[in-house]
Design a protein around this motif. Structure first.
Motif, PDB file in Angstrom:
ATOM      1  N   ILE A  45       0.835  -1.212   0.000  1.00 21.54           N
ATOM      2  CA  ILE A  45       0.000   0.000   0.000  1.00 21.54           C
ATOM      3  C   ILE A  45       0.867   1.258   0.000  1.00 21.54           C
ATOM      4  CG2 ILE A  45      -1.588   1.373   1.427  1.00 21.54           C
ATOM      5  CD1 ILE A  45      -2.900  -1.327   2.252  1.00 21.54           C
ATOM      6  N   ALA A  46       1.958   1.253   0.768  1.00 22.13           N
ATOM      7  CA  ALA A  46       2.829   2.442   0.867  1.00 22.13           C
ATOM      8  C   ALA A  46       3.375   2.834  -0.509  1.00 22.13           C
ATOM      9  CB  ALA A  46       3.970   2.174   1.843  1.00 22.13           C
ATOM     10  N   ILE A  47       3.744   1.853  -1.306  1.00 19.16           N
ATOM     11  CA  ILE A  47       4.245   2.140  -2.659  1.00 19.16           C
ATOM     12  C   ILE A  47       3.091   2.546  -3.565  1.00 19.16           C
ATOM     13  CG2 ILE A  47       5.361   1.148  -4.710  1.00 19.16           C
ATOM     14  CD1 ILE A  47       6.860  -0.765  -2.750  1.00 19.16           C
ATOM     15  N   MET A  48       1.986   1.818  -3.485  1.00 17.48           N
ATOM     16  CA  MET A  48       0.856   2.050  -4.393  1.00 17.48           C
ATOM     17  C   MET A  48       0.183   3.393  -4.164  1.00 17.48           C
ATOM     18  SD  MET A  48      -0.724  -1.807  -4.473  1.00 17.48           S
ATOM     19  CE  MET A  48      -2.071  -1.433  -5.596  1.00 17.48           C
ATOM     20  N   GLU A  49       0.221   3.888  -2.924  1.00 13.70           N
ATOM     21  CA  GLU A  49      -0.388   5.211  -2.672  1.00 13.70           C
ATOM     22  C   GLU A  49       0.334   6.316  -3.441  1.00 13.70           C
ATOM     23  OE1 GLU A  49      -2.732   4.853   1.578  1.00 13.70           O
ATOM     24  OE2 GLU A  49      -0.651   5.570   1.621  1.00 13.70           O
ATOM     25  N   VAL A  50       1.626   6.113  -3.682  1.00  9.32           N
ATOM     26  CA  VAL A  50       2.388   7.065  -4.505  1.00  9.32           C
ATOM     27  C   VAL A  50       2.162   6.782  -5.989  1.00  9.32           C
ATOM     28  CG1 VAL A  50       4.705   7.820  -5.168  1.00  9.32           C
ATOM     29  CG2 VAL A  50       4.135   7.498  -2.749  1.00  9.32           C
ATOM     30  N   ALA A  51       2.279   5.506  -6.377  1.00  9.82           N
ATOM     31  CA  ALA A  51       2.223   5.143  -7.798  1.00  9.82           C
ATOM     32  C   ALA A  51       0.813   5.207  -8.375  1.00  9.82           C
ATOM     33  CB  ALA A  51       2.798   3.741  -7.987  1.00  9.82           C
ATOM     34  N   HIS A  52      -0.179   4.758  -7.606  1.00  9.92           N
ATOM     35  CA  HIS A  52      -1.559   4.682  -8.101  1.00  9.92           C
ATOM     36  C   HIS A  52      -2.442   5.835  -7.609  1.00  9.92           C
ATOM     37  CE1 HIS A  52      -0.255   0.470  -8.598  1.00  9.92           C
ATOM     38  NE2 HIS A  52      -1.245   0.324  -9.445  1.00  9.92           N
ATOM     39  N   GLY A  53      -2.018   6.517  -6.559  1.00 10.78           N
ATOM     40  CA  GLY A  53      -2.877   7.524  -5.933  1.00 10.78           C
ATOM     41  C   GLY A  53      -3.691   6.896  -4.814  1.00 10.78           C
ATOM     42  N   LYS A  54      -3.894   7.653  -3.754  1.00  8.78           N
ATOM     43  CA  LYS A  54      -4.520   7.094  -2.539  1.00  8.78           C
ATOM     44  C   LYS A  54      -5.959   6.649  -2.745  1.00  8.78           C
ATOM     45  CE  LYS A  54      -1.475   9.476   0.676  1.00  8.78           C
ATOM     46  NZ  LYS A  54      -1.334  10.328   1.856  1.00  8.78           N
ATOM     47  N   ASP A  55      -6.624   7.172  -3.776  1.00  8.56           N
ATOM     48  CA  ASP A  55      -8.044   6.845  -3.976  1.00  8.56           C
ATOM     49  C   ASP A  55      -8.253   5.725  -4.993  1.00  8.56           C
ATOM     50  OD1 ASP A  55      -7.220   8.185  -6.226  1.00  8.56           O
ATOM     51  OD2 ASP A  55      -9.045   9.395  -6.422  1.00  8.56           O
ATOM     52  N   HIS A  56      -7.188   5.033  -5.381  1.00  4.92           N
ATOM     53  CA  HIS A  56      -7.334   3.996  -6.411  1.00  4.92           C
ATOM     54  C   HIS A  56      -8.130   2.804  -5.868  1.00  4.92           C
ATOM     55  CE1 HIS A  56      -6.454   1.127  -9.583  1.00  4.92           C
ATOM     56  NE2 HIS A  56      -5.930   2.116 -10.295  1.00  4.92           N
ATOM     57  N   PRO A  57      -9.034   2.246  -6.672  1.00  8.32           N
ATOM     58  CA  PRO A  57      -9.828   1.087  -6.216  1.00  8.32           C
ATOM     59  C   PRO A  57      -8.986  -0.092  -5.741  1.00  8.32           C
ATOM     60  CG  PRO A  57     -10.736   1.946  -8.269  1.00  8.32           C
ATOM     61  CD  PRO A  57      -9.477   2.713  -8.004  1.00  8.32           C
ATOM     62  N   TYR A  58      -7.824  -0.312  -6.339  1.00  2.10           N
ATOM     63  CA  TYR A  58      -6.969  -1.423  -5.892  1.00  2.10           C
ATOM     64  C   TYR A  58      -6.581  -1.248  -4.424  1.00  2.10           C
ATOM     65  CZ  TYR A  58      -6.194  -3.000 -10.750  1.00  2.10           C
ATOM     66  OH  TYR A  58      -6.342  -3.476 -12.029  1.00  2.10           O
ATOM     67  N   ILE A  59      -6.277  -0.014  -4.023  1.00  2.00           N
ATOM     68  CA  ILE A  59      -5.879   0.245  -2.634  1.00  2.00           C
ATOM     69  C   ILE A  59      -7.063   0.010  -1.693  1.00  2.00           C
ATOM     70  CG2 ILE A  59      -5.069   2.022  -1.017  1.00  2.00           C
ATOM     71  CD1 ILE A  59      -3.368   3.119  -3.342  1.00  2.00           C
ATOM     72  N   SER A  60      -8.244   0.448  -2.118  1.00  2.00           N
ATOM     73  CA  SER A  60      -9.456   0.203  -1.310  1.00  2.00           C
ATOM     74  C   SER A  60      -9.676  -1.296  -1.127  1.00  2.00           C
ATOM     75  CB  SER A  60     -10.692   0.811  -1.995  1.00  2.00           C
ATOM     76  OG  SER A  60     -10.481   2.177  -2.258  1.00  2.00           O
ATOM     77  N   GLU A  61      -9.450  -2.075  -2.192  1.00  2.00           N
ATOM     78  CA  GLU A  61      -9.642  -3.527  -2.113  1.00  2.00           C
ATOM     79  C   GLU A  61      -8.650  -4.160  -1.133  1.00  2.00           C
ATOM     80  OE1 GLU A  61      -9.478  -5.314  -6.003  1.00  2.00           O
ATOM     81  OE2 GLU A  61     -11.041  -3.984  -6.795  1.00  2.00           O
ATOM     82  N   ILE A  62      -7.403  -3.709  -1.176  1.00  2.00           N
ATOM     83  CA  ILE A  62      -6.387  -4.285  -0.282  1.00  2.00           C
ATOM     84  C   ILE A  62      -6.700  -3.914   1.176  1.00  2.00           C
ATOM     85  CG2 ILE A  62      -3.926  -4.396   0.296  1.00  2.00           C
ATOM     86  CD1 ILE A  62      -3.427  -3.545  -2.695  1.00  2.00           C
ATOM     87  N   LYS A  63      -7.128  -2.682   1.390  1.00  2.00           N
ATOM     88  CA  LYS A  63      -7.484  -2.271   2.755  1.00  2.00           C
ATOM     89  C   LYS A  63      -8.672  -3.108   3.270  1.00  2.00           C
ATOM     90  CE  LYS A  63      -5.567   2.393   2.740  1.00  2.00           C
ATOM     91  NZ  LYS A  63      -5.801   3.840   2.675  1.00  2.00           N
ATOM     92  N   LYS A  64      -9.586  -3.433   2.364  1.00  2.00           N
ATOM     93  CA  LYS A  64     -10.723  -4.274   2.767  1.00  2.00           C
ATOM     94  C   LYS A  64     -10.240  -5.674   3.114  1.00  2.00           C
ATOM     95  CE  LYS A  64     -15.453  -5.428   1.467  1.00  2.00           C
ATOM     96  NZ  LYS A  64     -15.436  -6.801   1.992  1.00  2.00           N
ATOM     97  N   GLU A  65      -9.254  -6.181   2.361  1.00  2.00           N
ATOM     98  CA  GLU A  65      -8.675  -7.494   2.702  1.00  2.00           C
ATOM     99  C   GLU A  65      -8.097  -7.484   4.109  1.00  2.00           C
ATOM    100  OE1 GLU A  65      -5.916  -9.130  -0.282  1.00  2.00           O
ATOM    101  OE2 GLU A  65      -6.946  -7.916  -1.789  1.00  2.00           O
ATOM    102  N   LEU A  66      -7.442  -6.378   4.466  1.00  2.00           N
ATOM    103  CA  LEU A  66      -6.874  -6.256   5.815  1.00  2.00           C
ATOM    104  C   LEU A  66      -7.965  -6.265   6.865  1.00  2.00           C
ATOM    105  CD1 LEU A  66      -4.106  -3.581   5.160  1.00  2.00           C
ATOM    106  CD2 LEU A  66      -3.714  -5.910   5.972  1.00  2.00           C
ATOM    107  N   GLU A  67      -9.058  -5.545   6.598  1.00  2.00           N
ATOM    108  CA  GLU A  67     -10.174  -5.501   7.550  1.00  2.00           C
ATOM    109  C   GLU A  67     -10.844  -6.867   7.698  1.00  2.00           C
ATOM    110  OE1 GLU A  67     -12.798  -2.529   6.068  1.00  2.00           O
ATOM    111  OE2 GLU A  67     -11.315  -0.907   6.271  1.00  2.00           O
ATOM    112  N   ASP A  68     -11.005  -7.574   6.560  1.00  2.00           N
ATOM    113  CA  ASP A  68     -11.710  -8.856   6.576  1.00  2.00           C
ATOM    114  C   ASP A  68     -10.924  -9.946   7.293  1.00  2.00           C
ATOM    115  OD1 ASP A  68     -13.711  -7.629   5.194  1.00  2.00           O
ATOM    116  OD2 ASP A  68     -13.233  -8.522   3.237  1.00  2.00           O
TER     117      ASP A  68
END
Length: 436
Positions: free
Chosen positions: A412-435
């Motif tokens: 996530i730390a790399i992707m927030e720079v490369a993809h932007g913090k609002d990218h759907p991929y980042i939201s999906e990974i954060k949901k994986e962490l929550e689940d």
């Protein structure tokens, strides 16, 4: 008459780059992680193997997609996506029904068919061409060898074979130029694990020149390309992306650039070759291998990489894993595990393990790969992010939550720079962490 002003887009301008032809330059400062610009695809095509998992129109990944009622092979989010994609899908729909299992144009042919259709329906400049028009693309037609020309003629034959009903064709010479332009300027769209999703044309993105020390990175949000800074960029600086995988040593990178794009790179890293020694690290032995032994092993490594690339099309997973293991054993007598040729074959072995769902095997290879990857690749590398992501998901699958959380957070730390913090991929990974 006054000279025509150079095309501009918020804080950027097209300019004549010394020794490189056209280029893109910053007119203001950009911070790390900042979006420089985005570019909708001029034309895009979803790879056949991802049908049913992604929308053929917008490339969104979701379950419960609706099937095309005619061919039953294209899938869409909803009626809106289907209607929007119909001018492109109709090029293939009837043909897929007619040819059935024999419908097999390459992705390049499919993309080129869509470009021809788009040029017919939208002769005016599109929103994808604010800085560079498709018709301005470099073709390097004068540099094509006989083998490349023959491959293009095969593609032209396939285009006529599979798309004769809906397309108006230019003459053969114009088609050769168009295919050469697509080969030099096409983009591969990949997901967060760098799995292939499709191919596309992003004209404004194609304006950027290459460097092995890039200051931006290109990522995708469906069929939208986004370009973000991975270094501080000052006004007047040229914007450079990377056209190739940067893992490899200077000679290999330039072989690839010459073969695909017809130039040698003169970036700082290619001039100094300062990372080559680390990338080609040799075993620390009391009796170190001779220079000739090392060169022979490098030659072997390059050959086995090519052999494996071809073997993927016809060998079984077991046979592929055997190629990886035998080559790693042989190279390991001379190369350290951090040597990029060792890493290449470990990555292939990891891919085979993932394919056969051998999670423990995949994890073992991934654990060996990640540290050298982090050293060899530039900051904010998608290759490093995707490896952390694969490791995180493997740890989670094997019930090692602590290690899984740590790895996913690294991704996530790399992707927030490369993809932007609002990218759907980042939201999906954060949901994986929550689940979990």
């Amino acid at each position: 008459m006054r000279p025509e002003a150079a095309p501009q887009a918020g804080g950027l301008e097209r300019f004549a780059s010394p020794g490189k032809g056209r280029g893109l330059r910053a007119r203001r400062r950009f911070a790390v992680g900042e979006l420089l610009f985005s570019c909708p695809a001029y034309a895009a095509v979803l790879t056949v193997s991802e049908r049913g998992g992604h929308c053929d129109g917008c490339f969104a990944r979701k379950e419960g997609l609706s099937k095309c009622g005619r061919c039953k092979q294209a899938f869409y989010c909803n009626v809106e996506c289907q209607k929007e994609d119909w001018p492109m899908h109709k090029l293939e729909c009837a043909s897929m029904c007619t040819f059935g299992q024999n419908w097999n144009p390459s992705e390049t042919v499919r993309l080129t068919a869509r470009i021809l259709a788009k040029q017919k329906t939208h002769p005016e400049r599109t929103h994808s061409e604010k800085l560079l028009a498709v018709k301005e693309f470099e073709s390097h037609i004068d540099k094509l060898d006989n083998e490349k020309r023959e491959l293009i003629q095969n593609d032209i034959a396939a285009l006529h074979h599979f798309y004769s009903k809906h397309l108006e064709y230019p003459d053969n010479a114009a088609l050769v130029v168009l295919f050469a332009q697509v080969n030099c300027n096409g983009f591969t769209i990949e997901d967060e694990e760098l799995s292939h999703l499709g191919s596309a044309i992003f004209p404004d993105v194609a304006l950027m020149n290459h460097s092995c020390c890039p200051n931006v990175i290109v990522t995708y949000k469906g069929t939208l390309a986004e370009v973000r800074a991975v270094k501080e960029i000052e006004p007047g600086e040229e914007i450079f992306s990377s056209y190739i995988d940067l893992l490899y040593p200077t000679e290999d990178r330039n072989d690839r650039l010459r073969d695909s794009y017809f130039f040698n790179c003169d970036c700082r890293e290619c001039i100094t070759k300062e990372k080559d020694k680390e990338k080609l690290e040799i075993c620390k032995l009391n009796d170190p291998p001779s220079a000739e032994t090392v060169q022979d092993m490098i030659k072997y490594a390059r050959n086995v990489i090519e052999e494996f690339r071809r073997a993927k099309h016809y060998k079984s997973p077991g046979e592929l894993l055997e190629i990886c293991e035998l080559s790693l054993d042989k190279m390991g007598a001379v190369f350290e595990d951090s040597n990029v040729y060792m890493l290449h074959m470990m990555y292939q072995a990891m891919g085979v393990c993932l394919y056969v769902q051998d999670w423990e095997g995949a994890l073992r290879y991934g654990q060996k790969i990640i540290r050298p990857y982090s050293k060899h690749y530039p900051s904010y590398s998608l290759n490093v992010a995707s490896m952390w992501l694969k490791l995180g998901r493997l740890y989670m699958a094997l019930n090692n939550r602590t290690a899984g959380v740590k790895a996913l957070k690294r991704a996530i730390a790399i992707m927030e720079v490369a993809h932007g913090k609002d990218h759907p991929y980042i939201s999906e990974i954060k949901k994986e962490l929550e689940d979990h």
